[in-house]
Design a protein around this motif. Sequence first.
Motif, PDB file in Angstrom:
ATOM      1  N   ASP A 128      -4.193  13.150   0.087  1.00 51.75           N
ATOM      2  CA  ASP A 128      -4.034  13.679  -1.260  1.00 51.75           C
ATOM      3  C   ASP A 128      -4.258  15.180  -1.169  1.00 51.75           C
ATOM      4  N   GLU A 129      -3.158  15.925  -1.119  1.00 47.48           N
ATOM      5  CA  GLU A 129      -3.246  17.375  -0.948  1.00 47.48           C
ATOM      6  C   GLU A 129      -3.980  18.045  -2.102  1.00 47.48           C
ATOM      7  N   GLN A 130      -3.770  17.563  -3.324  1.00 49.81           N
ATOM      8  CA  GLN A 130      -4.367  18.185  -4.496  1.00 49.81           C
ATOM      9  C   GLN A 130      -5.895  18.208  -4.424  1.00 49.81           C
ATOM     10  N   PHE A 131      -6.481  17.098  -3.971  1.00 49.67           N
ATOM     11  CA  PHE A 131      -7.928  16.994  -3.922  1.00 49.67           C
ATOM     12  C   PHE A 131      -8.499  17.091  -2.509  1.00 49.67           C
ATOM     13  N   GLY A 132      -7.645  17.264  -1.509  1.00 49.17           N
ATOM     14  CA  GLY A 132      -8.102  17.394  -0.131  1.00 49.17           C
ATOM     15  C   GLY A 132      -8.725  16.132   0.433  1.00 49.17           C
ATOM     16  N   ILE A 133      -8.186  14.977   0.049  1.00 51.35           N
ATOM     17  CA  ILE A 133      -8.742  13.699   0.490  1.00 51.35           C
ATOM     18  C   ILE A 133      -7.868  13.092   1.569  1.00 51.35           C
ATOM     19  N   THR A 134      -8.481  12.699   2.654  1.00 51.92           N
ATOM     20  CA  THR A 134      -7.824  11.957   3.724  1.00 51.92           C
ATOM     21  C   THR A 134      -8.422  10.568   3.723  1.00 51.92           C
ATOM     22  N   SER A 135      -7.580   9.528   3.850  1.00 49.13           N
ATOM     23  CA  SER A 135      -8.139   8.175   3.859  1.00 49.13           C
ATOM     24  C   SER A 135      -7.459   7.289   4.885  1.00 49.13           C
ATOM     25  N   ALA A 136      -8.202   6.271   5.279  1.00 45.44           N
ATOM     26  CA  ALA A 136      -7.693   5.193   6.132  1.00 45.44           C
ATOM     27  C   ALA A 136      -7.991   3.900   5.393  1.00 45.44           C
ATOM     28  N   ARG A 137      -6.943   3.118   5.156  1.00 45.46           N
ATOM     29  CA  ARG A 137      -7.067   1.872   4.396  1.00 45.46           C
ATOM     30  C   ARG A 137      -6.635   0.735   5.328  1.00 45.46           C
ATOM     31  N   ASN A 138      -7.533  -0.253   5.525  1.00 45.70           N
ATOM     32  CA  ASN A 138      -7.292  -1.340   6.473  1.00 45.70           C
ATOM     33  C   ASN A 138      -7.040  -2.654   5.736  1.00 45.70           C
ATOM     34  N   TRP A 139      -5.783  -3.144   5.803  1.00 50.25           N
ATOM     35  CA  TRP A 139      -5.419  -4.459   5.259  1.00 50.25           C
ATOM     36  C   TRP A 139      -5.689  -5.492   6.340  1.00 50.25           C
ATOM     37  N   ARG A 140      -6.322  -6.618   5.959  1.00 52.23           N
ATOM     38  CA  ARG A 140      -6.747  -7.618   6.934  1.00 52.23           C
ATOM     39  C   ARG A 140      -6.093  -8.968   6.669  1.00 52.23           C
ATOM     40  N   PRO A 141      -5.916  -9.763   7.720  1.00 54.11           N
ATOM     41  CA  PRO A 141      -5.263 -11.066   7.560  1.00 54.11           C
ATOM     42  C   PRO A 141      -5.980 -12.025   6.610  1.00 54.11           C
ATOM     43  N   ASN A 142      -7.273 -11.825   6.357  1.00 55.36           N
ATOM     44  CA  ASN A 142      -8.006 -12.723   5.452  1.00 55.36           C
ATOM     45  C   ASN A 142      -7.894 -12.302   3.981  1.00 55.36           C
ATOM     46  N   GLY A 143      -7.137 -11.225   3.697  1.00 56.57           N
ATOM     47  CA  GLY A 143      -6.951 -10.765   2.331  1.00 56.57           C
ATOM     48  C   GLY A 143      -7.879  -9.650   1.907  1.00 56.57           C
ATOM     49  N   VAL A 201     -11.687   4.064  12.485  1.00 51.00           N
ATOM     50  CA  VAL A 201     -12.682   3.221  13.169  1.00 51.00           C
ATOM     51  C   VAL A 201     -13.560   2.513  12.146  1.00 51.00           C
ATOM     52  N   LEU A 202     -14.022   3.265  11.145  1.00 54.24           N
ATOM     53  CA  LEU A 202     -14.907   2.691  10.137  1.00 54.24           C
ATOM     54  C   LEU A 202     -14.176   1.671   9.254  1.00 54.24           C
ATOM     55  N   ALA A 203     -12.959   1.983   8.839  1.00 51.57           N
ATOM     56  CA  ALA A 203     -12.211   1.073   7.961  1.00 51.57           C
ATOM     57  C   ALA A 203     -11.876  -0.245   8.669  1.00 51.57           C
ATOM     58  N   ALA A 204     -11.649  -0.198   9.963  1.00 49.95           N
ATOM     59  CA  ALA A 204     -11.291  -1.406  10.716  1.00 49.95           C
ATOM     60  C   ALA A 204     -12.507  -2.190  11.207  1.00 49.95           C
ATOM     61  N   ASP A 205     -13.695  -1.674  10.991  1.00 46.16           N
ATOM     62  CA  ASP A 205     -14.928  -2.327  11.438  1.00 46.16           C
ATOM     63  C   ASP A 205     -15.147  -3.616  10.649  1.00 46.16           C
ATOM     64  N   ARG A 206     -15.100  -4.758  11.333  1.00 49.85           N
ATOM     65  CA  ARG A 206     -15.209  -6.048  10.659  1.00 49.85           C
ATOM     66  C   ARG A 206     -16.629  -6.369  10.185  1.00 49.85           C
ATOM     67  N   ALA A 207     -17.589  -5.484  10.464  1.00 49.27           N
ATOM     68  CA  ALA A 207     -18.925  -5.672   9.884  1.00 49.27           C
ATOM     69  C   ALA A 207     -18.884  -5.437   8.371  1.00 49.27           C
ATOM     70  N   PHE A 208     -17.901  -4.674   7.916  1.00 47.94           N
ATOM     71  CA  PHE A 208     -17.718  -4.444   6.486  1.00 47.94           C
ATOM     72  C   PHE A 208     -16.792  -5.538   5.949  1.00 47.94           C
ATOM     73  N   THR A 209     -17.410  -6.618   5.464  1.00 48.25           N
ATOM     74  CA  THR A 209     -16.655  -7.783   5.023  1.00 48.25           C
ATOM     75  C   THR A 209     -17.440  -8.542   3.954  1.00 48.25           C
ATOM     76  N   PHE A 210     -16.725  -9.220   3.091  1.00 48.85           N
ATOM     77  CA  PHE A 210     -17.339 -10.094   2.095  1.00 48.85           C
ATOM     78  C   PHE A 210     -17.521 -11.510   2.641  1.00 48.85           C
ATOM     79  N   THR A 211     -16.944 -11.817   3.784  1.00 47.75           N
ATOM     80  CA  THR A 211     -16.860 -13.203   4.237  1.00 47.75           C
ATOM     81  C   THR A 211     -18.023 -13.665   5.102  1.00 47.75           C
ATOM     82  N   ARG A 212     -19.113 -12.935   5.159  1.00 47.48           N
ATOM     83  CA  ARG A 212     -20.290 -13.392   5.907  1.00 47.48           C
ATOM     84  C   ARG A 212     -21.352 -13.822   4.955  1.00 47.48           C
TER      85      ARG A 212
END
Length: 191
Positions: free
Chosen positions: A147-162, A180-191
Amino acid sequence: MRKVMAAALTGLALVALAGTASAQSTTADYPWPPKDVTPVHKTKAELQKQADGFSARQKQTYPRAFRGAQNVEPGPWGGEAAGVFDDMQYMGNTVTFDYKGQNVMTYTQVNAPGFHQWSPKEYCEKYAKCTGSTSDHRGGLTVFSKDEQFGITSARNWRPNGEVVWVQSWTPGTEAQLAVLAADRAFTFTR
């Protein structure tokens, strides 16, 4: 330690690929929503325990993802305001830390399976200026946007479990770390 090093190397590879990958062609092939998504419903106590685990994970992984980061301070997890509540379907927080002589802040959001409605293609076509995408090592897809206007860079990770997990920063050149952080499976609702 090997897992962390593998994650760091994966992150570097993701950035290399992000610069050359086409978000439009890659994301068109990623099925969304996945079949057989199982919604997650947790109590406030369960979510708070999970949020505490997320914060502990951030304190552990940020100095590795952002090599040499110091004074890592995760903020409280919550929704539109700090704090969790019964049946919450997403949680987000900010993390501040010192990195390469500057104060950096990121925002992380973890979405429960089935909560995030936009497909990667729809996200790129309607909501964000995508700069690239790549598959992660666990069957997911990481999409980079800016987002050039606000200077935001993001990584969004879509996963097979939804689930969809995203991390954003206001610091240029942090795509590898965000991936690396977005793909880290420790960040999950399924545990």
